[in-house]
Design an enzyme around this catalytic site. Structure first.
Site, PDB file in Angstrom:
ATOM      1  N   ALA A  25     -84.220 -72.118  76.126  1.00 56.84           N
ATOM      2  CA  ALA A  25     -83.155 -72.940  75.543  1.00 56.84           C
ATOM      3  C   ALA A  25     -82.089 -73.360  76.555  1.00 56.84           C
ATOM      4  CB  ALA A  25     -82.513 -72.176  74.395  1.00 56.84           C
ATOM      5  N   ARG A  37     -78.435 -67.418  72.881  1.00 51.03           N
ATOM      6  CA  ARG A  37     -77.776 -66.171  73.286  1.00 51.03           C
ATOM      7  C   ARG A  37     -76.672 -66.296  74.321  1.00 51.03           C
ATOM      8  NH1 ARG A  37     -82.991 -65.349  72.374  1.00 51.03           N
ATOM      9  NH2 ARG A  37     -83.605 -63.840  70.791  1.00 51.03           N
ATOM     10  N   HIS A 121     -93.808 -72.457  71.353  1.00 51.29           N
ATOM     11  CA  HIS A 121     -93.111 -72.193  70.089  1.00 51.29           C
ATOM     12  C   HIS A 121     -93.143 -73.413  69.162  1.00 51.29           C
ATOM     13  CE1 HIS A 121     -90.636 -68.528  71.732  1.00 51.29           C
ATOM     14  NE2 HIS A 121     -91.906 -68.263  71.520  1.00 51.29           N
ATOM     15  N   CYS A 157    -101.977 -81.269  47.981  1.00 53.27           N
ATOM     16  CA  CYS A 157    -102.319 -80.076  47.182  1.00 53.27           C
ATOM     17  C   CYS A 157    -101.112 -79.454  46.489  1.00 53.27           C
ATOM     18  CB  CYS A 157    -103.018 -79.034  48.059  1.00 53.27           C
ATOM     19  SG  CYS A 157    -101.922 -78.228  49.220  1.00 53.27           S
ATOM     20  N   SER A 194     -84.046 -69.075  80.393  1.00 53.86           N
ATOM     21  CA  SER A 194     -84.532 -68.207  79.304  1.00 53.86           C
ATOM     22  C   SER A 194     -83.949 -66.814  79.468  1.00 53.86           C
ATOM     23  CB  SER A 194     -86.053 -68.113  79.302  1.00 53.86           C
ATOM     24  OG  SER A 194     -86.474 -67.194  78.305  1.00 53.86           O
ATOM     25  N   SER A 195     -83.495 -66.233  78.353  1.00 55.03           N
ATOM     26  CA  SER A 195     -82.973 -64.861  78.402  1.00 55.03           C
ATOM     27  C   SER A 195     -84.113 -63.863  78.538  1.00 55.03           C
ATOM     28  CB  SER A 195     -82.163 -64.562  77.134  1.00 55.03           C
ATOM     29  OG  SER A 195     -83.015 -64.640  75.999  1.00 55.03           O
ATOM     30  N   ASN A 215     -81.094 -68.988  86.156  1.00 56.92           N
ATOM     31  CA  ASN A 215     -80.429 -68.737  84.869  1.00 56.92           C
ATOM     32  C   ASN A 215     -78.940 -68.492  85.081  1.00 56.92           C
ATOM     33  OD1 ASN A 215     -81.577 -68.469  82.102  1.00 56.92           O
ATOM     34  ND2 ASN A 215     -80.278 -66.650  82.080  1.00 56.92           N
TER      35      ASN A 215
END
Ligand code: NAD
Length: 248
Positions: A25, A37, A121, A157, A194-195, A215
């Site tokens: 993110a 985060r 994801h 459906c 990314s964490s 990061n």
């Protein structure tokens, strides 16, 4: 120190024959999309995504999912790729990286021109029926919700339609198996924004022979990485591209 590291990373990219990038993110915060985060600005401060974006809530309380979780997902659309996305697309075009594995669902890598993108994801382009698997544009779900059809139902459906995003508690799509294989074969993995706290994606860096982490804050894998650069992805990537372009 910072510029030495950027030079070293550029050299590693130039001498690697199989480089993959893993993004999170933080790659998109410079486009204006909050991550989960980051202290004070992360979405986690305002809402618990592990609940709002869980398959348990979708299946057991679909109205709640569509009132809270779905709006969180759609709030990530309508943004533009930032400089970092464009640099990655260019590095792929020039042959310096093989592709991008992304945890992001904002579609910004493909929109910036990256060709090989493994969306582990899922994405916010489509949705599908939990019963018959019928695939539709995500806009179909949004239209139904706006006309108060909550939860939105499949035209074929009558079962519930869901976004093609991996929710907490879901299985990962086949793209994750491909990501596992390419990281297993790669020479260099660059992890950006990314964490590294969401499993099983966070296991990927352990499989790569060489790892670079870019990061803003520390991650649990920093101590295993060959180089850690603390900086904004767009700025750092631009500097790396400049060095690479001047070297060749
Ligand atoms: P995360 O929110 O857990 O961590 C983001 C990390 O990026 C933090 O460590 C932060 O310090 C760092 N960061 C923030 N801005 C940065 C910048 N400009 N440059 C460099 N680093 C920066 O994100 P995650 O690890 O991807 O895990 C969160 C999950 O949430 C993922 O599954 C992802 O799918 C989802 N998510 C996606 C989006 C999106 O699609 N844009 C946004 C929020 C969350």
């Amino acid at each position: 120190m910072y510029s030495d590291k950027i030079k070293m990373v550029s050299q590693m990219i130039l001498s690697s024959r199989n480089t993959w990038v893993l993004t999170g993110a933080g790659m998109s915060t410079e486009s204006g999309i909050p991550d989960f985060r980051s202290p004070s600005s992360g979405l986690w401060e305002k809402i618990d995504p592990m609940e709002a974006l869980s398959s348990a809530v979708l299946y057991h309380n679909p109205k709640k999912f569509y009132k809270v979780g779905y709006s969180l997902l759609t709030s990530m659309s309508g943004f533009e790729p930032n400089e970092g996305h464009f640099v990655l697309a260019k590095l792929e075009k020039l042959g310096y990286i093989n592709g991008v594995i992304t945890q992001n669902i904002d579609n910004l890598h493909t929109r910036s021109g990256s060709k090989k993108v493994l969306e582990v994801h899922g994405n916010t382009r489509t949705g599908s029926c939990i019963g018959c698997g019928n695939k539709v544009e995500l806009q179909v779900l949004t239209n139904k919700i706006e006309s108060n059809e909550i939860p939105p139902r499949c035209e074929r459906c009558g079962r519930i339609l869901r976004p093609d995003v991996v929710l907490f508690g879901d299985q990962l799509p086949k793209e994750f198996n491909e990501a596992w294989e390419v990281v297993n074969d790669c020479q260099l993995l660059i992890v950006i924004g990314s964490s590294l706290t969401v499993t099983p994606v966070s296991y990927l860096p352990q499989m790569a022979p060489k790892v670079i982490i870019i990061n803003l804050h520390s991650t649990p894998y920093d101590r295993y990485a060959d180089i850690v650069i603390r900086g904004k992805s767009g700025i750092v990537l631009k500097k790396i591209l400049n060095i690479i372009e001047n070297e060749v």
